[in-house]
Design a protein around this motif. Sequence first.
Motif, PDB file in Angstrom:
ATOM      1  N   GLY A  73     -42.339  17.571  16.538  1.00  0.00           N
ATOM      2  CA  GLY A  73     -43.336  16.984  15.640  1.00  0.00           C
ATOM      3  C   GLY A  73     -43.365  17.550  14.235  1.00  0.00           C
ATOM      4  N   GLY A  74     -42.629  18.617  13.991  1.00  0.00           N
ATOM      5  CA  GLY A  74     -42.531  19.148  12.632  1.00  0.00           C
ATOM      6  C   GLY A  74     -43.799  19.835  12.165  1.00  0.00           C
ATOM      7  N   SER A  76     -45.721  18.809   9.977  1.00  0.00           N
ATOM      8  CA  SER A  76     -46.779  17.814   9.747  1.00  0.00           C
ATOM      9  C   SER A  76     -47.676  17.654  10.973  1.00  0.00           C
ATOM     10  N   PHE A  79     -50.079  20.513  11.054  1.00  0.00           N
ATOM     11  CA  PHE A  79     -51.229  20.419  10.144  1.00  0.00           C
ATOM     12  C   PHE A  79     -52.494  20.062  10.925  1.00  0.00           C
ATOM     13  N   TRP A  99     -47.886  19.733   0.199  1.00  0.00           N
ATOM     14  CA  TRP A  99     -47.993  20.098   1.620  1.00  0.00           C
ATOM     15  C   TRP A  99     -49.370  20.665   1.928  1.00  0.00           C
ATOM     16  N   ASN A 145     -44.718  28.869   0.368  1.00  0.00           N
ATOM     17  CA  ASN A 145     -43.731  28.415  -0.612  1.00  0.00           C
ATOM     18  C   ASN A 145     -43.895  26.912  -0.793  1.00  0.00           C
ATOM     19  N   THR A 147     -42.452  23.823  -1.680  1.00  0.00           N
ATOM     20  CA  THR A 147     -41.112  23.261  -1.688  1.00  0.00           C
ATOM     21  C   THR A 147     -40.914  22.232  -2.804  1.00  0.00           C
ATOM     22  N   GLY A 187     -41.816  23.837   9.855  1.00  0.00           N
ATOM     23  CA  GLY A 187     -40.668  23.083  10.331  1.00  0.00           C
ATOM     24  C   GLY A 187     -39.448  23.979  10.144  1.00  0.00           C
ATOM     25  N   LYS A 190     -35.592  23.817   7.043  1.00  0.00           N
ATOM     26  CA  LYS A 190     -35.283  24.277   5.695  1.00  0.00           C
ATOM     27  C   LYS A 190     -34.359  25.505   5.746  1.00  0.00           C
TER      28      LYS A 190
HETATM   29  C1  LIG Z   1     -40.895  20.275   4.565  1.00  0.00           C
HETATM   30  C2  LIG Z   1     -42.247  20.877   4.608  1.00  0.00           C
HETATM   31  C3  LIG Z   1     -43.248  20.404   5.470  1.00  0.00           C
HETATM   32  C4  LIG Z   1     -43.055  19.183   6.351  1.00  0.00           C
HETATM   33  O1  LIG Z   1     -42.279  19.479   7.418  1.00  0.00           O
HETATM   34  P1  LIG Z   1     -41.986  18.367   8.558  1.00  0.00           P
HETATM   35  O2  LIG Z   1     -41.294  19.210   9.583  1.00  0.00           O
HETATM   36  O3  LIG Z   1     -41.134  17.325   7.930  1.00  0.00           O
HETATM   37  O4  LIG Z   1     -43.273  17.820   9.040  1.00  0.00           O
HETATM   38  C5  LIG Z   1     -44.458  21.050   5.485  1.00  0.00           C
HETATM   39  N1  LIG Z   1     -44.700  22.113   4.692  1.00  0.00           N
HETATM   40  C6  LIG Z   1     -43.764  22.583   3.845  1.00  0.00           C
HETATM   41  C7  LIG Z   1     -44.072  23.774   2.998  1.00  0.00           C
HETATM   42  C8  LIG Z   1     -42.510  21.981   3.779  1.00  0.00           C
HETATM   43  O5  LIG Z   1     -41.583  22.456   2.943  1.00  0.00           O
END
Ligand SMILES: *Cc1c(COP(=O)(O)O)cnc(C)c1O
Length: 357
Positions: A73-74, A76, A79, A99, A145, A147, A187, A190
């Motif tokens: 789910g990442g 997001s 959150f 973010w 950070n 992004t 996530g 990165k």
């Molecule tokens: C990329 C990013 C997200 C989103 O991540 P997902 O895995 O796509 O939901 C959230 N917070 C930061 C700081 C990000 O760089």
Amino acid sequence: MKKHNFNAGPSILADEVIENAAKAVLDFNGSGLSVLSISHRSKEFDAVMEEADRLFRELLAIPDNYRIVYLGGGASTLFYEVAANFLGRKAGYVNTGVWSKKAIKEAKRYGEVEVVASSEDRNFTYIPKGFAVPADLDYLHITSNNTIYGTEYHEDISSPVPLIADMSSDILSRPVDVSKYAMIYGGAQKNLAPAGVAFAIIREDMLDRIVRDLPTMVSFRTHVENNSMFNTPPVFPIYVLMETLRWLKSIGGVGEIFRRNREKAALLYDEIDRNPLFRGTVEKEDRSLMNICFVMADGYEELAPEFMEAAKARGIVGIKGHRLVGGFRASCYNALPAESVRVLVECMQEFAAKHAK
Ligand SMILES: *Cc1c(COP(=O)(O)O)cnc(C)c1O
């Protein structure tokens, strides 16, 4: 042509990690099976989970009273999960960009959100400092950070309430005092893995602060108690994450990667500051080591497309800035070699020699 991969995410992984992942896709550890086709409950995958846990702890100096879980789910999804688990009455958020705003929006579904500090007044070009944190918050949330805007906290802040950080884009890029955080999450696509897995490092006592009855998959307790194996975890991304941790250890760990990251960032920021055709977009003291944003200097704006072409001709990939900032963004994650930054810097120098008025 050799490519220089500055993509913001999913992003560059070490060559060796990708090679090992490719081998494991064909034959995982001599098992005669692909890593794509093994059971998440097999002893082979147990060993992957165990090694990932051990290396993550070692590399980030994670104390024993923290648990690491891997989730789908990442960031997001996290959150809302963070708020669902821990927001009873009121939480504090620092708003440092896109973010943070998304995290705030989801948190508001579960209770009151107090934005304790924000850099929105100057288009998120700095990190707010010296703000007061009320003691009656369930937790304080920061984005370590940013992004998209290219700002980063360079110190672990102190908070009188549990501190929760989204470290999606700077995890394991620098030393962190984990003991200052109640939870660190992000996530993994990165700095650690391909897309498909998120990580959360949770202090054990936070599990006693879960404020409501939640669906099984939303409760962090489920994932901690089942070692991320309540359901099928993202097996392949976790495998690649483990390979990244191995690679990071082999090159000397977080101290060494931090040294390299500072060196790469200095190379590029020095050029941005020196080169008359370009300028940086954020406060110098808050500049991110991971996502380096810059634009054409005043009077040179119309050259942006030509610079993109010049970069492309050198194999430079992924430097188009986010639409909210414009210009360029060079994401210099852990696995990006200094050589790629040097190629970009040379490209900027040549471009200036050709076009400076
Ligand atoms: C990329 C990013 C997200 C989103 O991540 P997902 O895995 O796509 O939901 C959230 N917070 C930061 C700081 C990000 O760089």
